[in-house]
Scaffold this motif. Sequence first.
Motif, PDB file in Angstrom:
ATOM      1  N   MET A 155       0.836  -1.200   0.000  1.00 24.59           N
ATOM      2  CA  MET A 155       0.000   0.000   0.000  1.00 24.59           C
ATOM      3  C   MET A 155       0.877   1.260   0.000  1.00 24.59           C
ATOM      4  SD  MET A 155      -3.041  -1.256  -0.034  1.00 24.59           S
ATOM      5  CE  MET A 155      -4.207   0.023   0.466  1.00 24.59           C
ATOM      6  N   MET A 156       0.289   2.370  -0.409  1.00 23.91           N
ATOM      7  CA  MET A 156       1.023   3.636  -0.445  1.00 23.91           C
ATOM      8  C   MET A 156       0.072   4.790  -0.143  1.00 23.91           C
ATOM      9  SD  MET A 156       1.462   4.480  -4.501  1.00 23.91           S
ATOM     10  CE  MET A 156       0.014   4.803  -5.536  1.00 23.91           C
ATOM     11  N   ARG A 157       0.671   5.905   0.299  1.00 19.54           N
ATOM     12  CA  ARG A 157      -0.101   7.139   0.502  1.00 19.54           C
ATOM     13  C   ARG A 157      -0.466   7.732  -0.846  1.00 19.54           C
ATOM     14  NH1 ARG A 157       3.085  11.615   2.854  1.00 19.54           N
ATOM     15  NH2 ARG A 157       4.569  10.793   1.353  1.00 19.54           N
ATOM     16  N   ALA A 158      -1.615   8.418  -0.884  1.00 21.01           N
ATOM     17  CA  ALA A 158      -2.008   9.115  -2.104  1.00 21.01           C
ATOM     18  C   ALA A 158      -3.060  10.156  -1.774  1.00 21.01           C
ATOM     19  CB  ALA A 158      -2.559   8.133  -3.134  1.00 21.01           C
ATOM     20  N   LEU A 159      -3.134  11.169  -2.614  1.00 17.72           N
ATOM     21  CA  LEU A 159      -4.218  12.147  -2.540  1.00 17.72           C
ATOM     22  C   LEU A 159      -5.317  11.653  -3.473  1.00 17.72           C
ATOM     23  CD1 LEU A 159      -4.722  14.881  -1.087  1.00 17.72           C
ATOM     24  CD2 LEU A 159      -4.154  15.984  -3.260  1.00 17.72           C
ATOM     25  N   LEU A 160      -6.521  11.489  -2.961  1.00 22.51           N
ATOM     26  CA  LEU A 160      -7.563  10.776  -3.689  1.00 22.51           C
ATOM     27  C   LEU A 160      -8.765  11.663  -4.005  1.00 22.51           C
ATOM     28  CD1 LEU A 160      -7.521   7.482  -1.595  1.00 22.51           C
ATOM     29  CD2 LEU A 160      -6.287   7.970  -3.715  1.00 22.51           C
ATOM     30  N   LEU A 161      -9.320  11.411  -5.180  1.00 22.21           N
ATOM     31  CA  LEU A 161     -10.557  12.054  -5.620  1.00 22.21           C
ATOM     32  C   LEU A 161     -11.587  10.953  -5.802  1.00 22.21           C
ATOM     33  CD1 LEU A 161     -11.780  14.826  -6.699  1.00 22.21           C
ATOM     34  CD2 LEU A 161     -11.214  13.959  -8.976  1.00 22.21           C
ATOM     35  N   ASP A 162     -12.619  10.931  -4.939  1.00 19.71           N
ATOM     36  CA  ASP A 162     -13.606   9.856  -4.982  1.00 19.71           C
ATOM     37  C   ASP A 162     -14.624  10.040  -6.099  1.00 19.71           C
ATOM     38  OD1 ASP A 162     -12.474   8.524  -2.817  1.00 19.71           O
ATOM     39  OD2 ASP A 162     -13.651   9.667  -1.360  1.00 19.71           O
ATOM     40  N   ARG A 163     -14.840  11.276  -6.486  1.00 22.85           N
ATOM     41  CA  ARG A 163     -15.758  11.606  -7.575  1.00 22.85           C
ATOM     42  C   ARG A 163     -15.406  13.003  -8.061  1.00 22.85           C
ATOM     43  NH1 ARG A 163     -18.199  11.803  -2.812  1.00 22.85           N
ATOM     44  NH2 ARG A 163     -18.945   9.669  -3.057  1.00 22.85           N
ATOM     45  N   PRO A 164     -15.808  13.408  -9.261  1.00 21.35           N
ATOM     46  CA  PRO A 164     -15.486  14.755  -9.729  1.00 21.35           C
ATOM     47  C   PRO A 164     -15.932  15.807  -8.727  1.00 21.35           C
ATOM     48  CG  PRO A 164     -16.390  13.447 -11.514  1.00 21.35           C
ATOM     49  CD  PRO A 164     -16.546  12.624 -10.262  1.00 21.35           C
ATOM     50  N   GLY A 165     -15.053  16.798  -8.513  1.00 23.95           N
ATOM     51  CA  GLY A 165     -15.392  17.833  -7.554  1.00 23.95           C
ATOM     52  C   GLY A 165     -14.285  18.846  -7.410  1.00 23.95           C
ATOM     53  N   PRO A 166     -14.470  19.835  -6.531  1.00 24.53           N
ATOM     54  CA  PRO A 166     -13.489  20.889  -6.316  1.00 24.53           C
ATOM     55  C   PRO A 166     -12.296  20.386  -5.520  1.00 24.53           C
ATOM     56  CG  PRO A 166     -15.272  21.122  -4.753  1.00 24.53           C
ATOM     57  CD  PRO A 166     -15.667  20.001  -5.677  1.00 24.53           C
ATOM     58  N   PRO A 167     -11.236  21.206  -5.395  1.00 23.14           N
ATOM     59  CA  PRO A 167     -10.063  20.787  -4.616  1.00 23.14           C
ATOM     60  C   PRO A 167     -10.395  20.346  -3.196  1.00 23.14           C
ATOM     61  CG  PRO A 167      -9.525  22.721  -5.904  1.00 23.14           C
ATOM     62  CD  PRO A 167     -10.999  22.506  -6.071  1.00 23.14           C
ATOM     63  N   SER A 168     -11.418  20.954  -2.598  1.00 27.92           N
ATOM     64  CA  SER A 168     -11.768  20.614  -1.212  1.00 27.92           C
ATOM     65  C   SER A 168     -12.252  19.173  -1.065  1.00 27.92           C
ATOM     66  CB  SER A 168     -12.850  21.571  -0.691  1.00 27.92           C
ATOM     67  OG  SER A 168     -14.013  21.486  -1.505  1.00 27.92           O
ATOM     68  N   SER A 169     -12.622  18.521  -2.165  1.00 31.06           N
ATOM     69  CA  SER A 169     -13.098  17.142  -2.087  1.00 31.06           C
ATOM     70  C   SER A 169     -11.963  16.126  -2.088  1.00 31.06           C
ATOM     71  CB  SER A 169     -14.052  16.850  -3.250  1.00 31.06           C
ATOM     72  OG  SER A 169     -13.378  16.967  -4.493  1.00 31.06           O
ATOM     73  N   LEU A 170     -10.731  16.561  -2.331  1.00 30.72           N
ATOM     74  CA  LEU A 170      -9.577  15.671  -2.289  1.00 30.72           C
ATOM     75  C   LEU A 170      -9.239  15.306  -0.845  1.00 30.72           C
ATOM     76  CD1 LEU A 170      -7.448  17.588  -4.912  1.00 30.72           C
ATOM     77  CD2 LEU A 170      -8.179  15.204  -5.170  1.00 30.72           C
ATOM     78  N   HIS A 171      -8.769  14.083  -0.632  1.00 33.24           N
ATOM     79  CA  HIS A 171      -8.417  13.660   0.732  1.00 33.24           C
ATOM     80  C   HIS A 171      -7.279  12.661   0.677  1.00 33.24           C
ATOM     81  CE1 HIS A 171     -10.237   9.583   0.456  1.00 33.24           C
ATOM     82  NE2 HIS A 171     -11.040  10.170  -0.410  1.00 33.24           N
ATOM     83  N   LEU A 172      -6.540  12.569   1.773  1.00 30.47           N
ATOM     84  CA  LEU A 172      -5.461  11.597   1.886  1.00 30.47           C
ATOM     85  C   LEU A 172      -6.023  10.206   2.142  1.00 30.47           C
ATOM     86  CD1 LEU A 172      -2.808  13.498   4.052  1.00 30.47           C
ATOM     87  CD2 LEU A 172      -2.643  12.915   1.622  1.00 30.47           C
ATOM     88  N   GLY A 173      -5.354   9.207   1.584  1.00 32.47           N
ATOM     89  CA  GLY A 173      -5.773   7.838   1.814  1.00 32.47           C
ATOM     90  C   GLY A 173      -4.673   6.867   1.427  1.00 32.47           C
ATOM     91  N   GLU A 174      -4.979   5.598   1.403  1.00 33.74           N
ATOM     92  CA  GLU A 174      -4.035   4.570   0.992  1.00 33.74           C
ATOM     93  C   GLU A 174      -4.648   3.735  -0.134  1.00 33.74           C
ATOM     94  OE1 GLU A 174      -2.620   2.159   4.183  1.00 33.74           O
ATOM     95  OE2 GLU A 174      -1.151   3.661   4.797  1.00 33.74           O
ATOM     96  N   VAL A 175      -3.809   3.419  -1.101  1.00 38.43           N
ATOM     97  CA  VAL A 175      -4.216   2.583  -2.226  1.00 38.43           C
ATOM     98  C   VAL A 175      -3.077   1.610  -2.531  1.00 38.43           C
ATOM     99  CG1 VAL A 175      -5.787   4.280  -3.259  1.00 38.43           C
ATOM    100  CG2 VAL A 175      -3.357   4.297  -3.871  1.00 38.43           C
ATOM    101  N   PRO A 176      -3.349   0.562  -3.280  1.00 39.88           N
ATOM    102  CA  PRO A 176      -2.269  -0.381  -3.622  1.00 39.88           C
ATOM    103  C   PRO A 176      -1.188   0.287  -4.473  1.00 39.88           C
ATOM    104  CG  PRO A 176      -4.406  -1.395  -3.971  1.00 39.88           C
ATOM    105  CD  PRO A 176      -4.665   0.053  -3.701  1.00 39.88           C
TER     106      PRO A 176
END
Length: 332
Positions: A1-22
């Motif tokens: 796994m690794m850190r990443a800045l994630l966009l769950d659906r189209p949206g403004p910069p405020s919708s981005l969040h930190l998470g983990e993905v493969p």
Amino acid sequence: MMRALLLDRPGPPSSLHLGEVPRPEPGIGEVLVRVDAVGLNPVDYQIASGGHPSWTYPHIPGLDIAGVVQGTGDGPDARMPAGTRVVWHQDLRRPGGLADFVTAPADVLAVVPPRIGMTVAASLPCAGMTAYQAVVRRLRVRRGQSALVQGAAGGVGGFAVQLLTAAGARVTATASPSNHAYVGGLGATTVLDYRRADLDAALRAATAGRGFDAVVDAVSPASAAQGLLLLHHGGGLASVAGRASLDAVEPFGIAPSLHEIALGAAYTHGDDGDRADLAGMLTELLRLVDEGTLNPLPIETVRLADAPDSLARLAGRHVRGKIVVRMGQSRE
């Protein structure tokens, strides 16, 4: 796994969040890169707001990436040795670089010279190559010509002023008053407030009524249309932030050329040669920086967690120079 800045659906910069993905694995002709730095650009928030049909979610943004090759996939094209420092402009259809690791086709990578840091390298691709394409490839500006840069304090504008000056052009620029000294320091001989009521007349006066041989517009379609009407006979306009219509120009008069700059379209509408040319242009920009002909723009560095706020500031269109995200493992 690794850190990443994630966009769950189209949206403004405020919708981005930190998470983990493969962690990704390189495919045929690809390399795996450990990310050191990512340059932020307006296209990052613009495309995130509407999404892209090629994306799967969560999507990782970030197109201007500098890092170190960790491994390669299969195929003869993946010939980049592990440990090589590289930088590139990512295909926006792929996952981006705001993560610990990312993959990319080997043929789009430019090797970073030893004397150039990874933060500087990440500040170059999108803005630098767009300006290079406009000034060197399309407008082909020559010594003694007059040139106008609209939106000169931004990334594209700042590189365009320098490239035009290096070509020997007399550069007029528009920017907000707080940026006049900065833009003048990049090489512009005349800097005008883009908000002044008599801007059109002031721009015409800058060439004593002759008109400009070349215009680089990094503002809007309306600004590009204004620049088109300021051209001398046979002059050219490179449009970065929206094309102008030739309908505003009388046929068989000033006979202008109009150039639309679409850097990333080399991936979607070009062939292998066009994509390899991205690496060629970036290699040339790195050479110009390495030899001192081109100076990096002022760089503000931020953490990965601060990237959403930084993209929101970019959307306000008053950021001077470049914002670069430095990942935690960067040694600079």
